[in-house]
Write an enzyme that holds these catalytic residues in place. Structure first.
Site, mmCIF file in Angstrom:
data_model
loop_
_atom_site.group_PDB
_atom_site.id
_atom_site.type_symbol
_atom_site.label_atom_id
_atom_site.label_comp_id
_atom_site.label_asym_id
_atom_site.label_seq_id
_atom_site.Cartn_x
_atom_site.Cartn_y
_atom_site.Cartn_z
ATOM 1 N N GLU A 17 11.185 1.165 -7.547
ATOM 2 C CA GLU A 17 10.777 1.385 -6.158
ATOM 3 C C GLU A 17 12.035 1.598 -5.308
ATOM 4 O O GLU A 17 13.042 0.914 -5.499
ATOM 5 C CB GLU A 17 10.015 0.148 -5.646
ATOM 6 C CG GLU A 17 9.488 0.302 -4.235
ATOM 7 C CD GLU A 17 8.648 -0.903 -3.790
ATOM 8 O OE1 GLU A 17 8.872 -2.014 -4.294
ATOM 9 O OE2 GLU A 17 7.769 -0.695 -2.938
ATOM 10 N N LYS A 45 2.068 4.163 -1.897
ATOM 11 C CA LYS A 45 1.770 2.724 -2.008
ATOM 12 C C LYS A 45 0.568 2.383 -1.132
ATOM 13 O O LYS A 45 0.586 2.623 0.085
ATOM 14 C CB LYS A 45 3.004 1.934 -1.575
ATOM 15 C CG LYS A 45 2.931 0.447 -1.857
ATOM 16 C CD LYS A 45 4.279 -0.200 -1.497
ATOM 17 C CE LYS A 45 4.417 -1.621 -1.940
ATOM 18 N NZ LYS A 45 5.780 -2.134 -1.720
ATOM 19 N N CYS A 47 4.565 -1.616 -6.861
ATOM 20 C CA CYS A 47 4.932 -3.000 -6.580
ATOM 21 C C CYS A 47 3.774 -3.881 -6.099
ATOM 22 O O CYS A 47 2.956 -4.319 -6.893
ATOM 23 C CB CYS A 47 6.109 -3.025 -5.613
ATOM 24 S SG CYS A 47 7.039 -4.571 -5.820
HETATM 25 N N1 LIG Z 1 8.242 -4.274 -2.896
HETATM 26 C C1 LIG Z 1 7.195 -5.030 -2.956
HETATM 27 O O1 LIG Z 1 6.076 -4.595 -2.772
HETATM 28 C C2 LIG Z 1 7.474 -6.453 -3.271
HETATM 29 C C3 LIG Z 1 6.260 -7.211 -3.753
HETATM 30 C C4 LIG Z 1 6.587 -8.624 -4.018
HETATM 31 O O2 LIG Z 1 7.724 -9.038 -4.078
HETATM 32 C C5 LIG Z 1 5.468 -9.531 -4.230
HETATM 33 O O3 LIG Z 1 5.715 -10.732 -4.382
HETATM 34 O O4 LIG Z 1 4.316 -9.094 -4.259
#
Ligand SMILES: NC(=O)CCC(=O)C(=O)O
Length: 299
Positions: free
Chosen positions: A52, A135, A176
């Site tokens: 990411e 996302k 993510c």
């Molecule tokens: N970049 C993100 O979306 C981080 C997501 C994350 O750390 C989580 O705990 O969920």
């Protein structure tokens, strides 16, 4: 929807980049070097993934500054030669030069309406941009004394689920924080994806607790291969990534994981595990859609 391609063995490379700083051109150059390094590894990968936010520091203040216009419309022809996006040009050339499928991590994307998305792009071995994923679930969390992060300060959430077909598998996409929402991976699996790959960047608070847990859960509940590619940890950066790029098999066994430094993970994806998991624990044929709705039909 077309049937998923027959699932064939392939090697997946997860490229966990360090050195993502303020200089976008330097970030892009380094990404190119590492893509070439991965492609020339002892085992030739058929698919590579970046993390990411590989071309800019990770933080809501940075997204609008580093955002590029991509202009990809699903189902429409896309001419890489006409793009002004330096990231698109670089990733397309890297995929073409190496002849490998490339999930080019994510970059901040600006649309003509002025919205900014956190967007993953996929390039074929010919260098064609074939899919994007914006996302869907923005990373807005507040754990007092540990971490506060609010992507929604500058980003808009995507509104579609996405996958792409290669000649060896159908691959589901997410980014993510999307991993915390099981619907996305469930929909991908119900649409025939045998593998899901999410570029990610967990942090040093939630990473040790949930990074592996969530990926093993998504793999187990859908009986698919599941992997996430992270940045390396940089304690001089504003955001401390967890690292530990990871791949899990359909029995929820971790089949490859990095530490937190810059490195490349090579993992052999073997369809036998997928077939055996589904034959031995046949949840994919035991679902009770008479009791609850089929989430893959939700949109
Ligand atoms: N970049 C993100 O979306 C981080 C997501 C994350 O750390 C989580 O705990 O969920």
């Amino acid at each position: 929807m077309a049937a998923a391609p027959p699932f064939k063995p392939f090697t997946l490379a997860m490229i966990q980049l360090g050195q993502v700083g303020a200089d976008k051109s330097a970030n892009l150059r380094h990404a190119r070097e590492m893509i070439h390094k991965a492609a020339q590894g002892a085992v030739s990968p058929r698919l590579m993934s970046l993390q990411e936010c590989f071309n800019s520091p990770y933080g809501h203040v940075h997204f609008p500054v580093y955002a590029e216009t991509i202009g990809f419309e699903p189902g429409q022809p896309y001419d890489v030669a006409k793009t002004e996006s330096e990231s698109v040009k670089l990733l397309s050339a890297a995929a073409k030069d190496t002849g490998v499928w490339l999930l080019g991590g994510t970059i901040p994307e600006r649309t003509p309406e002025g919205k900014v998305y956190n967007t993953a792009m996929v390039y074929s071995p010919k260098g064609d941009l074939v899919a994007i994923h914006r996302k869907v679930h923005l990373f807005d969390i507040d754990i007092p004394g540990k971490i506060t992060f609010k992507e929604s300060e500058t980003l808009t959430g995507g509104s579609s689920t996405n996958y792409f077909d290669t000649e060896f598998a159908r691959i589901g996409l997410g980014i993510c924080y999307d991993v915390r929402f099981p619907e996305l991976a469930a929909i991908a699996a119900r649409r025939g994806c045998q593998v899901c790959i999410y570029p990610g960047a967990f942090n040093t608070t939630t990473g040790p607790l949930h990074w592996e847990l969530l990926q093993r859960a998504r793999a187990a509940d859908n009986q698919i291969f599941f992997g996430m590619c992270s940045p390396a940890r940089d304690l001089t950066a504003g955001y401390h990534a967890w690292g530990h790029s990871l791949v899990v098999d359909p029995m929820a066994k971790v089949i490859g994981q990095l530490e937190h430094e810059e490195d490349i993970l090579f993992v052999d994806i073997d369809p036998k595990t997928f077939t055996e998991a589904r034959a031995g624990i046949p949840v994919t044929t035991q679902r009770r859609f008479d009791v609850y709705p089929d989430v893959s039909k939700a949109q």
